[in-house]
Design a protein around this motif. Structure first.
Motif, short mmCIF file in Angstrom:
data_model
loop_
_atom_site.label_atom_id
_atom_site.label_comp_id
_atom_site.label_asym_id
_atom_site.label_seq_id
_atom_site.Cartn_x
_atom_site.Cartn_y
_atom_site.Cartn_z
N VAL A 1 -38.13 10.45 57.78
CA VAL A 1 -37.17 10.81 58.82
C VAL A 1 -35.78 10.92 58.20
O VAL A 1 -35.30 9.97 57.57
CB VAL A 1 -37.16 9.74 59.94
N LEU A 2 -35.14 12.06 58.37
CA LEU A 2 -33.78 12.23 57.85
C LEU A 2 -32.80 11.47 58.74
O LEU A 2 -32.82 11.62 59.97
CB LEU A 2 -33.41 13.71 57.80
N ALA A 3 -31.93 10.67 58.12
CA ALA A 3 -30.99 9.83 58.87
C ALA A 3 -29.64 9.82 58.17
O ALA A 3 -29.57 9.82 56.93
CB ALA A 3 -31.54 8.40 58.98
N LYS A 4 -28.55 9.78 58.94
CA LYS A 4 -27.22 9.82 58.34
C LYS A 4 -27.00 8.62 57.44
O LYS A 4 -27.49 7.52 57.70
CB LYS A 4 -26.15 9.88 59.43
N ASP A 5 -26.25 8.84 56.36
CA ASP A 5 -26.12 7.84 55.30
C ASP A 5 -25.50 6.53 55.77
O ASP A 5 -25.82 5.46 55.23
CB ASP A 5 -25.29 8.40 54.13
N GLU A 6 -24.66 6.56 56.81
CA GLU A 6 -24.00 5.32 57.24
C GLU A 6 -25.00 4.30 57.79
O GLU A 6 -24.72 3.10 57.81
CB GLU A 6 -22.94 5.62 58.29
N LEU A 7 -26.19 4.76 58.20
CA LEU A 7 -27.21 3.83 58.70
C LEU A 7 -27.81 2.98 57.58
O LEU A 7 -28.49 2.00 57.85
CB LEU A 7 -28.33 4.61 59.40
N PHE A 8 -27.54 3.35 56.33
CA PHE A 8 -28.09 2.64 55.19
C PHE A 8 -27.08 1.65 54.59
O PHE A 8 -27.36 1.02 53.57
CB PHE A 8 -28.51 3.63 54.09
N GLU A 9 -25.90 1.49 55.21
CA GLU A 9 -24.86 0.65 54.64
C GLU A 9 -25.18 -0.84 54.76
O GLU A 9 -25.02 -1.60 53.81
CB GLU A 9 -23.51 0.96 55.31
N ASP A 10 -25.60 -1.28 55.93
CA ASP A 10 -25.94 -2.68 56.14
C ASP A 10 -27.31 -2.98 55.53
O ASP A 10 -28.29 -2.29 55.85
CB ASP A 10 -25.95 -3.01 57.63
N PRO A 11 -27.43 -3.98 54.66
CA PRO A 11 -28.70 -4.25 53.97
C PRO A 11 -29.87 -4.49 54.91
O PRO A 11 -30.98 -3.98 54.67
CB PRO A 11 -28.38 -5.49 53.12
N LYS B 1 -34.89 -1.89 57.59
CA LYS B 1 -35.61 -1.35 58.75
C LYS B 1 -35.75 0.16 58.66
O LYS B 1 -36.83 0.72 58.92
CB LYS B 1 -34.88 -1.74 60.04
N ILE B 2 -34.65 0.84 58.29
CA ILE B 2 -34.68 2.29 58.17
C ILE B 2 -35.66 2.71 57.08
O ILE B 2 -36.43 3.67 57.23
CB ILE B 2 -33.28 2.85 57.87
N GLY C 1 -37.01 6.34 56.40
CA GLY C 1 -35.76 7.08 56.35
C GLY C 1 -35.43 7.67 54.99
O GLY C 1 -35.74 7.09 53.95
N ILE C 2 -34.80 8.84 55.01
CA ILE C 2 -34.20 9.48 53.84
C ILE C 2 -32.75 9.77 54.22
O ILE C 2 -32.50 10.40 55.24
CB ILE C 2 -34.91 10.78 53.45
N PRO C 3 -31.77 9.31 53.44
CA PRO C 3 -30.37 9.49 53.82
C PRO C 3 -29.90 10.94 53.70
O PRO C 3 -30.34 11.68 52.82
CB PRO C 3 -29.62 8.58 52.84
N VAL C 4 -29.00 11.29 54.60
CA VAL C 4 -28.37 12.61 54.61
C VAL C 4 -26.86 12.41 54.56
O VAL C 4 -26.30 11.67 55.38
CB VAL C 4 -28.74 13.40 55.87
N PHE C 5 -26.20 13.05 53.61
CA PHE C 5 -24.75 13.03 53.53
C PHE C 5 -24.23 14.27 54.27
O PHE C 5 -24.26 15.38 53.75
CB PHE C 5 -24.30 13.03 52.06
N ARG C 6 -23.78 14.06 55.50
CA ARG C 6 -23.44 15.18 56.36
C ARG C 6 -22.08 15.78 56.00
O ARG C 6 -21.12 15.05 55.73
CB ARG C 6 -23.43 14.74 57.82
N PRO C 7 -21.96 17.11 56.01
CA PRO C 7 -20.67 17.75 55.74
C PRO C 7 -19.58 17.28 56.69
O PRO C 7 -18.41 17.16 56.30
CB PRO C 7 -20.97 19.24 55.93
#
Length: 245
Positions: A91-101, A106-107, A112-118
């Motif tokens: 599941v593609l998910a915005k990178d900020e969801l991966f900040e908290d350990p 859970k992601i 989850g795969i992080p996406v760096f949105r423009p």
């Protein structure tokens, strides 16, 4: 390793081979299904069953109307014929969801795969990371995984019954997958929330699978338009269902 744009190459090298614990993934999806209890409908359940059983990768496109959408889609997936794909569903998910350990764990378990949105990092800064992300998605599909995308890119704050213009990212993923020889099927998922307060059960409708091989000569932009049209049709259907709730 932190999920940061400055080290996107290392980030995507990690997620190219990352495999979540499948038992924990199924448990987590199941817990979400029990808590959220989405009402799930299908344009053609039989077609979806046959497509899932074929083992061919799915490209799942869902509309985006709430921050809850990824959890609702996961819960609906567990309550649908897509359930056997859990553990092989990214599941593609915005990178900020991966900040908290803790949240990242859970992601990661959800696939989850992080996406760096423009919109968060600027078009130029995010362009190369986007190309790397496309490559990871295609390689995962070559290996048999399915990919879920919220191609609007951001929550719809206007008329939720009408899709925002889709970014061409999903078209690039489909285009590259087809060029790589992946026999991928599009499955559109429409999400809606009845106006009955916080206790209302969300509605999710899965559309009839679309075999994309027939569009392998189309451009990424054309594929994006095809996906937008199919997803809008499913959003129309789920909006009617939610309005009657």
């Amino acid at each position: 390793m932190d999920v940061e744009l400055a080290q996107s190459e290392a980030v995507y090298a990690h997620y190219l081979d990352h495999q979540q614990d499948r038992v924990r993934a199924r448990l987590m999806y199941g817990v979400l299904a029990a808590r959220i209890r989405p009402v799930v409908r299908f344009t053609s359940r039989d077609r979806l069953v046959r497509t899932v059983r074929s083992g061919k990768p799915l490209l799942i496109a869902a509309n985006h109307v709430s921050q809850r959408d990824p959890l609702v889609l996961a819960a609906a997936g567990f309550r649908s014929p897509i359930r056997p794909r859990i553990g092989h569903l990214r599941v593609l998910a915005k990178d900020e969801l991966f900040e908290d350990p803790e949240q990242r764990r859970k992601i990661d378990t959800l696939g989850g795969i992080p996406v760096f949105r423009p919109k968060d990092h600027g078009v130029r800064a995010a362009a190369e990371a986007g190309r790397q992300m496309f490559g990871v998605c295609v390689e995962r599909m070559v290996r048999g995984d399915s990919i879920a995308v919220f191609p609007e890119g951001t929550c719809n704050e206007g008329d939720v019954t009408r899709l925002q213009k889709l970014g061409t990212g999903i078209g690039h993923i489909a285009y590259r997958a087809l060029k790589a020889g992946v026999d991928v099927s599009l499955v559109s998922a429409g999400i809606a929330y009845p106006d009955d307060g916080d206790r209302a059960r969300p509605r999710v409708t899965f559309g009839e699978p679309v075999v994309l091989a027939g569009f392998k000569d189309e451009t990424p932009a054309a594929l994006t338009r095809i996906i937008q049209g199919d997803l809008q049709g499913v959003v129309d259907e789920v909006s009617r269902v939610a309005a009657r709730a």
